[in-house]
Design an enzyme around this catalytic site. Structure first.
Site, PDB file in Angstrom:
ATOM      1  CB  CYS A 177       6.675  -3.898   9.929  1.00 11.32           C
ATOM      2  SG  CYS A 177       7.943  -3.082  10.937  1.00 11.32           S
ATOM      3  CB  CYS A 212       2.789   7.901   2.956  1.00  9.34           C
ATOM      4  SG  CYS A 212       3.264   6.832   4.310  1.00  9.34           S
ATOM      5  CB  CYS A 257       1.882  -0.052  13.978  1.00 11.62           C
ATOM      6  SG  CYS A 257       2.216  -0.238  12.225  1.00 11.62           S
ATOM      7  CD  GLU A 315      -2.836  -0.875   2.468  1.00 10.15           C
ATOM      8  OE1 GLU A 315      -3.612  -1.798   2.715  1.00 10.15           O
ATOM      9  OE2 GLU A 315      -2.774   0.160   3.137  1.00 10.15           O
ATOM     10  CB  CYS A 360       0.178   7.570  10.674  1.00 12.80           C
ATOM     11  SG  CYS A 360       1.764   7.085  11.233  1.00 12.80           S
ATOM     12  CB  CYS A 397       4.872  -0.141  16.951  1.00 11.89           C
ATOM     13  SG  CYS A 397       6.571   0.160  16.436  1.00 11.89           S
TER      14      CYS A 397
END
Ligand code: SF4
Length: 346
Positions: A115, A108, A122, A95, A336, A119
């Site tokens: 990942c 972005c 996220c 994305e 975000c 976190c």
């Protein structure tokens, strides 16, 4: 899209293309002509390179893959933000988010499929990492965004899926192509790399001598809380992170932006505000406060406006430059921390 054994043409540096041309019995100057087509005309096929001979176009097609991304979903949000979902050659989804604001056309981009850093707030980090993106795939994200805007990209932020410093080589290669005056020609200061605090990556970047903007996700002012929110803190605790940030600032003379996602009653208390000031007041920096974008996978709530105001007061009183970013695009999960390849998460 078929899986390539070949390299993406958009991941090849100019001097590498020159060397390949010479080795293929072609003049070196053709490399700049090819780059003109790739990054100035932004063509979508070899056949559009009309001043390149058919023979050379065939050689190029044999050696390199032209297109890295196939867009499959395009979601608009009411704020003007757009999320593009694209399929990679191996079927993985990636994305990117288009964030228009005033005269800026920001994209972005993602640097990895998934990942590893996890976190807690996220969505991208909840399922681990599948693979790194290649430089050509990253550059293709930018070119796709430019095509969708129908206008020149003004800013690139590496804040999408993935940790850029966990894919350091390919991210830097993409940045060099995007920054090269013969390439995409975007000023380094218009490119922001955002890290969750990978200390060796910050150290490498400061030795790199490229003037990109650096943003560091802090999200907590003490080790106990930061380790709870960001497991990366177990590897590189705050003292190591702040030390390398100070070194980075001293050597590059560039100001780091610290991102601080604000979670109600977790890291937005008055004690946290005081600790944050104590941590950052000893060197020039800026703080970007981001009221949490709530996600299903995390039960934290966004901060109350009065807590955000209290943080602003503390930071400003200490002479620390502070901004607030209210996330855009919540209605399409494009904000975000909410990037996720829903099509692969069945
Ligand atoms: S915030 Fe960044 S580093 Fe942390 S899990 Fe998400 S993508 Fe990874």
């Amino acid at each position: 899209m078929s899986a390539p054994n070949k390299q993406f043409i958009h991941g090849i540096l100019l001097d590498e293309l020159q060397a390949w041309l010479v080795a293929s019995g072609e003049p070196k100057f053709r490399a700049k002509q090819i780059w003109q087509w790739l990054y100035h005309q932004c063509v979508h096929s070899w056949d559009e390179m009309t001043n390149i001979s058919k023979t050379l176009r065939e050689k190029l097609a044999e050696a390199f893959v032209f297109q890295a991304l196939e867009p499959v979903v395009d979601q608009d949000s009411s704020t003007g933000t757009r999320k593009l979902l694209s399929r990679l050659h191996d079927g993985q989804m990636i994305e990117e988010v288009l964030i228009p604001a005033d005269d800026r056309r920001t994209v972005c981009v993602s640097s990895q499929v998934g990942c590893v850093f996890g976190c807690v707030f996220c969505a991208s980090g909840q399922h681990g990492v599948t693979r790194n993106l290649q430089a050509g795939e990253i550059v293709s994200e930018v070119l796709l965004a430019q095509k969708e805007y129908g206008d020149r990209i003004t800013n690139i932020v590496f804040m999408g899926i993935g940790e850029p410093f966990d894919n350091y080589e390919e991210v830097m290669r993409a940045i060099r192509i995007l920054n090269d005056p013969d390439g995409f020609c975007l000023g380094a200061r218009r490119i922001t790399v955002s890290t969750c605090g990978v200390v060796p990556g910050i150290q490498r970047l400061l030795e790199e001598g490229i003037q990109v903007e650096l943003s560091v996700s802090l999200h907590a002012p003490n080790d106990e809380l930061r380790s709870e929110l960001m497991p990366v803190n177990f590897s590189w605790p705050l003292n190591e992170l702040i030390d390398v940030c100070k070194r980075y600032t001293q050597i590059t003379k560039r100001i780091i932006t610290f991102e601080y996602t604000m979670v109600r009653d977790v890291n937005d208390t008055e004690v946290c505000a005081r600790e944050l000031v104590a941590l950052l007041r000893t060197f020039p920096c800026r703080v970007n406060l981001i009221p949490l974008s709530e996600i299903d996978e995390y039960d934290g709530k966004t901060s109350r406006p009065e807590s955000v105001k209290m943080f602003i007061r503390y930071l400003q009183k200490a002479g620390i430059n502070v901004t607030v970013r209210w996330s855009k695009g919540l209605d399409v999960n494009a904000a975000c921390g909410q990037l996720r390849a829903q099509h692969t998460e069945a």
